[in-house]
Write a protein that holds these residues in place. Structure first.
Motif, mmCIF file in Angstrom:
data_model
loop_
_atom_site.group_PDB
_atom_site.id
_atom_site.type_symbol
_atom_site.label_atom_id
_atom_site.label_comp_id
_atom_site.label_asym_id
_atom_site.label_seq_id
_atom_site.Cartn_x
_atom_site.Cartn_y
_atom_site.Cartn_z
ATOM 1 N N GLY A 1 0.817 -1.210 0.000
ATOM 2 C CA GLY A 1 0.000 0.000 0.000
ATOM 3 C C GLY A 1 0.850 1.259 0.000
ATOM 4 O O GLY A 1 0.551 2.221 -0.719
ATOM 5 N N LEU A 2 1.897 1.273 0.816
ATOM 6 C CA LEU A 2 2.805 2.415 0.840
ATOM 7 C C LEU A 2 3.474 2.602 -0.514
ATOM 8 O O LEU A 2 3.511 3.710 -1.058
ATOM 9 C CB LEU A 2 3.875 2.224 1.929
ATOM 10 N N ALA A 3 4.001 1.525 -1.059
ATOM 11 C CA ALA A 3 4.685 1.595 -2.357
ATOM 12 C C ALA A 3 3.734 2.042 -3.463
ATOM 13 O O ALA A 3 4.080 2.895 -4.287
ATOM 14 C CB ALA A 3 5.305 0.236 -2.696
ATOM 15 N N THR A 4 2.535 1.493 -3.457
ATOM 16 C CA THR A 4 1.556 1.843 -4.481
ATOM 17 C C THR A 4 1.140 3.308 -4.355
ATOM 18 O O THR A 4 0.985 4.014 -5.361
ATOM 19 C CB THR A 4 0.320 0.927 -4.377
ATOM 20 N N SER A 5 0.978 3.783 -3.137
ATOM 21 C CA SER A 5 0.631 5.190 -2.913
ATOM 22 C C SER A 5 1.738 6.112 -3.410
ATOM 23 O O SER A 5 1.466 7.127 -4.062
ATOM 24 C CB SER A 5 0.377 5.447 -1.429
ATOM 25 N N VAL A 6 2.972 5.771 -3.099
ATOM 26 C CA VAL A 6 4.108 6.576 -3.557
ATOM 27 C C VAL A 6 4.167 6.576 -5.086
ATOM 28 O O VAL A 6 4.404 7.618 -5.707
ATOM 29 C CB VAL A 6 5.434 6.082 -2.932
ATOM 30 N N ALA B 1 -9.197 14.782 -20.188
ATOM 31 C CA ALA B 1 -7.763 15.072 -20.220
ATOM 32 C C ALA B 1 -7.461 15.669 -21.590
ATOM 33 O O ALA B 1 -8.122 15.331 -22.567
ATOM 34 C CB ALA B 1 -6.948 13.799 -19.987
ATOM 35 N N PRO B 2 -6.467 16.546 -21.669
ATOM 36 C CA PRO B 2 -6.208 17.218 -22.935
ATOM 37 C C PRO B 2 -5.588 16.333 -24.018
ATOM 38 O O PRO B 2 -5.632 16.667 -25.194
ATOM 39 C CB PRO B 2 -5.254 18.353 -22.549
ATOM 40 N N ASN B 3 -4.996 15.207 -23.614
ATOM 41 C CA ASN B 3 -4.377 14.305 -24.586
ATOM 42 C C ASN B 3 -4.191 12.925 -23.956
ATOM 43 O O ASN B 3 -4.486 12.731 -22.770
ATOM 44 C CB ASN B 3 -3.029 14.869 -25.074
ATOM 45 N N ARG B 4 -3.704 11.974 -24.758
ATOM 46 C CA ARG B 4 -3.549 10.594 -24.255
ATOM 47 C C ARG B 4 -2.544 10.483 -23.124
ATOM 48 O O ARG B 4 -2.744 9.725 -22.185
ATOM 49 C CB ARG B 4 -3.114 9.688 -25.408
ATOM 50 N N LYS B 5 -1.445 11.221 -23.236
ATOM 51 C CA LYS B 5 -0.432 11.170 -22.175
ATOM 52 C C LYS B 5 -1.035 11.647 -20.850
ATOM 53 O O LYS B 5 -0.832 11.020 -19.813
ATOM 54 C CB LYS B 5 0.771 12.031 -22.552
ATOM 55 N N ALA B 6 -1.777 12.739 -20.895
ATOM 56 C CA ALA B 6 -2.408 13.251 -19.680
ATOM 57 C C ALA B 6 -3.420 12.251 -19.128
ATOM 58 O O ALA B 6 -3.492 12.034 -17.916
ATOM 59 C CB ALA B 6 -3.080 14.590 -19.961
ATOM 60 N N LEU B 7 -4.178 11.621 -20.010
ATOM 61 C CA LEU B 7 -5.155 10.621 -19.573
ATOM 62 C C LEU B 7 -4.446 9.451 -18.888
ATOM 63 O O LEU B 7 -4.882 8.967 -17.846
ATOM 64 C CB LEU B 7 -5.987 10.126 -20.759
ATOM 65 N N THR B 8 -3.322 9.039 -19.450
ATOM 66 C CA THR B 8 -2.542 7.954 -18.847
ATOM 67 C C THR B 8 -2.022 8.359 -17.469
ATOM 68 O O THR B 8 -2.066 7.565 -16.521
ATOM 69 C CB THR B 8 -1.364 7.572 -19.772
ATOM 70 N N VAL B 9 -1.554 9.591 -17.348
ATOM 71 C CA VAL B 9 -1.079 10.104 -16.056
ATOM 72 C C VAL B 9 -2.221 10.096 -15.042
ATOM 73 O O VAL B 9 -2.059 9.650 -13.905
ATOM 74 C CB VAL B 9 -0.481 11.524 -16.218
ATOM 75 N N HIS B 10 -3.396 10.560 -15.459
ATOM 76 C CA HIS B 10 -4.558 10.605 -14.561
ATOM 77 C C HIS B 10 -4.963 9.198 -14.115
ATOM 78 O O HIS B 10 -5.233 8.971 -12.929
ATOM 79 C CB HIS B 10 -5.736 11.287 -15.241
ATOM 80 N N ILE B 11 -4.995 8.275 -15.049
ATOM 81 C CA ILE B 11 -5.374 6.893 -14.716
ATOM 82 C C ILE B 11 -4.349 6.264 -13.779
ATOM 83 O O ILE B 11 -4.713 5.645 -12.766
ATOM 84 C CB ILE B 11 -5.554 6.047 -15.995
ATOM 85 N N ALA B 12 -3.062 6.424 -14.092
ATOM 86 C CA ALA B 12 -2.006 5.816 -13.263
ATOM 87 C C ALA B 12 -2.010 6.401 -11.854
ATOM 88 O O ALA B 12 -1.904 5.668 -10.862
ATOM 89 C CB ALA B 12 -0.641 6.021 -13.926
ATOM 90 N N SER B 13 -2.144 7.703 -11.746
ATOM 91 C CA SER B 13 -2.149 8.345 -10.434
ATOM 92 C C SER B 13 -3.374 7.939 -9.620
ATOM 93 O O SER B 13 -3.262 7.575 -8.443
ATOM 94 C CB SER B 13 -2.102 9.861 -10.598
ATOM 95 N N THR B 14 -4.526 7.984 -10.257
ATOM 96 C CA THR B 14 -5.765 7.604 -9.566
ATOM 97 C C THR B 14 -5.709 6.160 -9.107
ATOM 98 O O THR B 14 -6.047 5.847 -7.958
ATOM 99 C CB THR B 14 -6.982 7.817 -10.496
ATOM 100 N N GLY C 1 -3.032 4.226 -8.599
ATOM 101 C CA GLY C 1 -2.022 4.037 -7.557
ATOM 102 C C GLY C 1 -2.484 4.553 -6.206
ATOM 103 O O GLY C 1 -2.356 3.865 -5.188
ATOM 104 N N LEU C 2 -3.037 5.755 -6.195
ATOM 105 C CA LEU C 2 -3.476 6.334 -4.927
ATOM 106 C C LEU C 2 -4.674 5.599 -4.341
ATOM 107 O O LEU C 2 -4.705 5.312 -3.141
ATOM 108 C CB LEU C 2 -3.794 7.818 -5.113
ATOM 109 N N ALA C 3 -5.656 5.277 -5.178
ATOM 110 C CA ALA C 3 -6.848 4.581 -4.674
ATOM 111 C C ALA C 3 -6.487 3.184 -4.165
ATOM 112 O O ALA C 3 -6.937 2.773 -3.086
ATOM 113 C CB ALA C 3 -7.911 4.495 -5.764
#
Length: 134
Positions: free
Chosen positions: A9-14, A105-118, A120-122
């Protein structure tokens, strides 16, 4: 004692926080970018940039608070609930473009960033949930 679930959980959150870094950096660089000025804005041409600066500072505070929570060895239910609230607010802001501006998201890269961050944090918050009696 830190269980394997909590270590993951810690690693995934980071990793979720790290995945958000490009998005946060993009916001920070727009603060001084003159192409993000809106001359027609009722509150002045720099009003959009003001909101970007405010978002960047709020994000810094949220990441700092999450960092404190992640570094806390004895995380109780209240600390975890605060971390989940912070995560929820950050993630909701990241996805707010869909319902407010019509684009997630403005582009695919941003969408990927949003998905990965969401993701990982969730996932990290779910894995860090306190057990019974904690």
């Amino acid at each position: 004692m830190v269980t394997m679930r909590k270590r993951i959980g810690l690693a995934t959150s980071v990793l979720g926080l790290a995945a958000a870094a490009p998005s946060v950096w993009q916001t920070v660089t727009h603060i001084r970018d003159s192409s993000y000025r809106a001359p027609e804005a009722r509150h002045g041409a720099g009003h959009v940039q003001y909101h970007m600066a405010r978002e960047a500072l709020i994000t810094l505070g949220a990441f700092g608070a999450l960092g404190i929570g992640l570094l806390t060895e004895h995380r109780d239910r209240r600390m975890w609930a605060a971390m989940v609230s912070i995560t929820g607010g950050f993630v909701a802001a990241m996805w707010s473009g869909g319902p407010t501006a019509g684009t997630w998201a403005p582009n695919r890269k941003a969408l990927t960033v949003h998905i990965a961050s969401t993701t990982g944090l969730a996932t990290g918050m779910w894995l860090l949930r306190p057990g019974r009696g904690e």
